[in-house]
Write a protein that holds these residues in place. Structure first.
Motif, short mmCIF file in Angstrom:
data_model
loop_
_atom_site.label_atom_id
_atom_site.label_comp_id
_atom_site.label_asym_id
_atom_site.label_seq_id
_atom_site.Cartn_x
_atom_site.Cartn_y
_atom_site.Cartn_z
N ALA A 30 0.79 -1.14 -0.01
CA ALA A 30 0.11 0.07 -0.10
C ALA A 30 0.82 1.21 0.15
N ASP A 56 0.49 -4.69 -8.08
CA ASP A 56 0.06 -5.83 -7.11
C ASP A 56 0.75 -6.92 -8.08
N TRP A 104 4.88 -8.13 5.03
CA TRP A 104 3.87 -7.03 4.20
C TRP A 104 2.77 -7.97 3.43
N GLU A 108 -1.23 -7.20 4.32
CA GLU A 108 -1.86 -6.60 3.22
C GLU A 108 -2.66 -7.58 2.42
N ARG A 109 -2.31 -8.74 2.24
CA ARG A 109 -2.79 -9.60 1.26
C ARG A 109 -3.12 -11.08 1.85
#
Length: 190
Positions: A30, A56, A104, A108-109
């Motif tokens: 992000a 992405d 991360w 985030e995912r």
């Protein structure tokens, strides 16, 4: 007048991945800015979209590349899982950005598995299972659990929170590695 010769596709792709490594490790998905990483790479946003489909896709490609490099540098050795954990620890110490990238991704995912990494994981678990069936490894834990525990032990030091890290700061690097090897040995019943 000299003619512009674009860089080879593989070279540009590698340059973008190298620039993305530091950007994503520092800022996450992000917070990373494509503008900064393309400036570092001497490229442009269009190249990111061309080679990776967007930010992405670049992050996924980078994570896959880095974790594949870790697996290549420390290939799984079920005949001596404790020694393998020590080698994995060494590789992760040499590449501190890998843990940051993986963190991360988890933050985030969490619901977006990276297919190539899922395949690597499944292959490693299958290898542990074969070693268990052959009697090389104990069956006390399911294969996926055993593999996961060993990997977690190999990466224990860089994942300590600051509050815990301060209390073990005096543990020298060679001892940290030995702690990993010993812990895996104890886990295996040795």
């Amino acid at each position: 007048m000299a003619r512009f010769t674009p860089p080879a596709a593989d070279a540009m792709r590698a340059t973008l991945l190298a620039a993305a490594r530091d950007e994503f490790a520092a800022h996450g998905l992000a917070g990373a800015r494509v503008e900064r990483l393309v400036a570092e790479a001497g490229s442009n946003k269009a190249q990111v979209f061309h080679y990776f489909g967007g930010k992405d896709g670049l992050f996924d490609a980078l994570l896959t590349s880095e974790l594949t490099a870790v697996h290549d540098a420390a290939p799984l050795d079920t005949a001596d899982l404790a020694a393998w954990a020590g080698r994995l620890h060494d590789v992760l110490v040499e590449r501190p950005w890998v843990e940051r990238l993986a963190t991360w991704h988890r933050i985030e995912r969490p619901d977006v598995p990276v297919e190539a990494l899922a395949e690597q994981y499944a292959n490693a678990v299958a290898e542990v299972e074969r070693a268990q069936r052959a009697g090389v490894l104990p069956r006390r834990f399911r294969p996926a659990v055993l593999y996961g525990l060993v990997v977690q032990l190999a990466r224990v030091w860089p994942t300590l929170p600051p509050e815990a890290a301060a209390s073990v700061a005096a543990v020298v690097p060679q001892r940290r590695r030995q702690v990993v090897v010993d812990a895996v040995g104890a886990l295996l019943g040795g």
